[in-house]
Design a protein around this motif. Structure first.
Motif, PDB file in Angstrom:
ATOM      1  N   TRP A 172      27.792 -45.244   3.993  1.00 56.49           N
ATOM      2  CA  TRP A 172      26.517 -44.778   3.446  1.00 56.49           C
ATOM      3  C   TRP A 172      26.720 -44.047   2.128  1.00 56.49           C
ATOM      4  N   LEU A 173      27.839 -43.327   1.998  1.00 58.54           N
ATOM      5  CA  LEU A 173      28.161 -42.702   0.724  1.00 58.54           C
ATOM      6  C   LEU A 173      28.391 -43.763  -0.351  1.00 58.54           C
ATOM      7  N   ALA A 174      29.079 -44.846   0.014  1.00 51.66           N
ATOM      8  CA  ALA A 174      29.297 -45.945  -0.926  1.00 51.66           C
ATOM      9  C   ALA A 174      27.965 -46.551  -1.357  1.00 51.66           C
ATOM     10  N   LEU A 175      27.040 -46.725  -0.411  1.00 58.77           N
ATOM     11  CA  LEU A 175      25.727 -47.288  -0.748  1.00 58.77           C
ATOM     12  C   LEU A 175      24.965 -46.360  -1.689  1.00 58.77           C
ATOM     13  N   ALA A 176      24.988 -45.048  -1.419  1.00 60.10           N
ATOM     14  CA  ALA A 176      24.265 -44.101  -2.267  1.00 60.10           C
ATOM     15  C   ALA A 176      24.834 -44.094  -3.687  1.00 60.10           C
ATOM     16  N   ALA A 177      26.160 -44.109  -3.820  1.00 63.08           N
ATOM     17  CA  ALA A 177      26.773 -44.137  -5.148  1.00 63.08           C
ATOM     18  C   ALA A 177      26.449 -45.438  -5.870  1.00 63.08           C
ATOM     19  N   GLY A 178      26.445 -46.544  -5.141  1.00 59.88           N
ATOM     20  CA  GLY A 178      26.101 -47.824  -5.755  1.00 59.88           C
ATOM     21  C   GLY A 178      24.661 -47.858  -6.235  1.00 59.88           C
ATOM     22  N   MET A 179      23.753 -47.271  -5.469  1.00 62.48           N
ATOM     23  CA  MET A 179      22.352 -47.225  -5.889  1.00 62.48           C
ATOM     24  C   MET A 179      22.187 -46.337  -7.125  1.00 62.48           C
ATOM     25  N   GLY A 180      22.941 -45.222  -7.180  1.00 62.61           N
ATOM     26  CA  GLY A 180      22.883 -44.378  -8.369  1.00 62.61           C
ATOM     27  C   GLY A 180      23.368 -45.103  -9.606  1.00 62.61           C
ATOM     28  N   ALA A 181      24.463 -45.853  -9.465  1.00 60.54           N
ATOM     29  CA  ALA A 181      24.975 -46.621 -10.606  1.00 60.54           C
ATOM     30  C   ALA A 181      23.996 -47.711 -11.016  1.00 60.54           C
ATOM     31  N   ALA A 182      23.387 -48.378 -10.027  1.00 59.27           N
ATOM     32  CA  ALA A 182      22.424 -49.437 -10.341  1.00 59.27           C
ATOM     33  C   ALA A 182      21.220 -48.892 -11.099  1.00 59.27           C
ATOM     34  N   LEU A 183      20.805 -47.654 -10.791  1.00 60.03           N
ATOM     35  CA  LEU A 183      19.660 -47.062 -11.470  1.00 60.03           C
ATOM     36  C   LEU A 183      19.961 -46.752 -12.929  1.00 60.03           C
ATOM     37  N   LEU A 184      21.247 -46.515 -13.255  1.00 59.39           N
ATOM     38  CA  LEU A 184      21.620 -46.147 -14.617  1.00 59.39           C
ATOM     39  C   LEU A 184      21.925 -47.350 -15.503  1.00 59.39           C
ATOM     40  N   VAL A 185      22.136 -48.521 -14.911  1.00 59.35           N
ATOM     41  CA  VAL A 185      22.436 -49.721 -15.697  1.00 59.35           C
ATOM     42  C   VAL A 185      21.150 -50.517 -15.893  1.00 59.35           C
ATOM     43  N   PRO A 186      20.706 -50.707 -17.133  1.00 59.02           N
ATOM     44  CA  PRO A 186      19.458 -51.461 -17.345  1.00 59.02           C
ATOM     45  C   PRO A 186      19.589 -52.900 -16.848  1.00 59.02           C
ATOM     46  N   SER A 187      18.497 -53.415 -16.320  1.00 59.08           N
ATOM     47  CA  SER A 187      18.464 -54.823 -15.933  1.00 59.08           C
ATOM     48  C   SER A 187      17.592 -55.601 -16.924  1.00 59.08           C
ATOM     49  N   PHE A 188      16.279 -55.388 -16.870  1.00 60.19           N
ATOM     50  CA  PHE A 188      15.380 -56.109 -17.774  1.00 60.19           C
ATOM     51  C   PHE A 188      14.728 -55.184 -18.794  1.00 60.19           C
ATOM     52  N   SER A 189      14.794 -53.857 -18.585  1.00 64.80           N
ATOM     53  CA  SER A 189      14.107 -52.932 -19.479  1.00 64.80           C
ATOM     54  C   SER A 189      14.802 -51.581 -19.474  1.00 64.80           C
ATOM     55  N   ILE A 190      14.649 -50.847 -20.575  1.00 62.47           N
ATOM     56  CA  ILE A 190      15.034 -49.442 -20.603  1.00 62.47           C
ATOM     57  C   ILE A 190      13.758 -48.606 -20.474  1.00 62.47           C
ATOM     58  N   GLY A 191      13.888 -47.293 -20.575  1.00 65.04           N
ATOM     59  CA  GLY A 191      12.726 -46.428 -20.428  1.00 65.04           C
ATOM     60  C   GLY A 191      12.561 -45.875 -19.041  1.00 65.04           C
ATOM     61  N   MET A 192      13.565 -46.090 -18.156  1.00 63.10           N
ATOM     62  CA  MET A 192      13.506 -45.569 -16.800  1.00 63.10           C
ATOM     63  C   MET A 192      14.005 -44.124 -16.771  1.00 63.10           C
ATOM     64  N   PRO A 193      13.672 -43.359 -15.729  1.00 64.31           N
ATOM     65  CA  PRO A 193      14.235 -42.010 -15.606  1.00 64.31           C
ATOM     66  C   PRO A 193      15.757 -42.068 -15.543  1.00 64.31           C
ATOM     67  N   GLY A 194      16.407 -41.144 -16.212  1.00 64.19           N
ATOM     68  CA  GLY A 194      17.859 -41.132 -16.229  1.00 64.19           C
ATOM     69  C   GLY A 194      18.473 -41.971 -17.316  1.00 64.19           C
ATOM     70  N   GLY A 195      17.653 -42.460 -18.261  1.00 70.28           N
ATOM     71  CA  GLY A 195      18.200 -43.268 -19.346  1.00 70.28           C
ATOM     72  C   GLY A 195      19.195 -42.510 -20.195  1.00 70.28           C
TER      73      GLY A 195
END
Length: 317
Positions: free
Chosen positions: A76-99
């Motif tokens: 679960w710690l691995a999943l939480a860290a992976g989700m945090g990294a995914a939130l910081l890497v843009p996919s289709f757009s920037i302008g998200m919180p944490g940019g």
């Protein structure tokens, strides 16, 4: 201000839904591409890996007495860290919180946390086979450390404010030719050094690492590893083609939806291309017994060449 915050939250929600739901799909397509390149003939099934994860989730969870407290938390710690990294890497757009936090060093640290948490889950029970597989995976992942140091040094000189969002903004308004090849080499180094999918040896080792896990723990660990590979590929895609990421600040207010849909389509196309490239590398370049040595050596060579070309280009400029 309120409208900007609502837009940022909406972008973040769409981004995370796109990444989290798509991660097993990309891994399934990557494995199918690798199998086709090795001569297997079968149609792709994008939902096959999702079914594997759901089947693992429905199984009865079992933990050995030794290391049970660690194995209950590590996936679960691995999943939480992976989700945090995914939130910081843009996919289709920037302008998200944490940019402003989308620094490659922070993202690399979170992804390294995912890797270490999965290894700890294998070592904690003290069993021979999972522990041996975990040690082999750690030995194979040592080369990513100097690669990451070189990559961060090169990217620190390429990114205007040290963030991926800054790179995207610069790509929309400035000429990227001077740094495009170094960025592509850094992306190749990160993929070679960190993405282990598409290779039979690595997949077998990871299966052995999870022998002591069952039920939701095993499903979460498998999903975290899939997310780890997908985020590395997303990061590589962003470095190679930042112009494909939309910037909401410069979109016309009257027609935001159409450019966003185009950006999503570009992201899907680039991820398909990334899966094909990773599969080809695993099959034709670092396959078989050459896997561990060639993978780390080529990653380090790409990172060194990126620095050399960047300094040479600036010297000539």
């Amino acid at each position: 201000m309120l409208a900007a915050r609502m837009q940022a939250l909406l972008l973040a929600g769409c981004h995370m839904a796109l990444v989290m739901l798509g991660a097993p799909v990309w891994i399934g397509l990557l494995r199918w591409m690798a199998a086709v390149m090795e001569g297997e003939r079968r149609l792709p099934d994008p939902t096959a890996h999702w079914r594997v994860l759901l089947h693992a989730w429905r199984q009865v969870g079992v933990r050995s007495a030794a290391g049970a407290q660690v194995t209950a938390v590590a996936p679960w710690l691995a999943l939480a860290a992976g989700m945090g990294a995914a939130l910081l890497v843009p996919s289709f757009s920037i302008g998200m919180p944490g940019g402003d936090l989308s620094d490659v060093l922070i993202i690399g640290g979170l992804l390294e946390m995912v890797f270490l948490a999965l290894v700890v889950a294998a070592l904690a029970p003290g069993l021979a086979r999972p522990g041996h597989a975990g040690l082999r995976v750690v030995a194979g992942g040592i080369m990513i450390q100097p690669v990451m140091l070189l990559a961060c040094a090169v990217l620190g000189m390429c990114l205007p404010d040290g963030t991926l969002a800054g790179l995207v903004r610069q790509a929309h308004v400035a000429d990227m030719n001077l740094v495009r090849v170094p960025l592509a080499l850094v992306a190749g180094a990160l993929v070679l050094g960190a993405v282990g999918e598409g290779d039979g040896t690595t997949s077998t080792l990871f299966s052995a690492m999870l022998e002591d896990l069952a039920g939701p723990d095993r499903a979460v660990a498998q999903y975290a590893r899939d997310l780890l590979a997908v985020v590395w590929m997303m990061l590589a895609r962003d470095l190679i083609w930042p112009e494909g990421i939309a910037e909401p600040d410069i979109l016309p207010r009257s027609g935001v939806l159409a450019p966003m849909l185009v950006a999503v389509a570009l992201w899907v196309a680039h991820m398909l291309l990334a899966c094909g490239c990773v599969a080809a590398i695993r099959v034709f370049v670092v396959s078989g017994q050459r896997h561990a040595g060639w993978r780390g050596g080529l990653a380090l060579l790409c990172a060194i060449m990126a620095g050399v070309l960047l300094f040479a280009g600036r010297g000539m400029g």
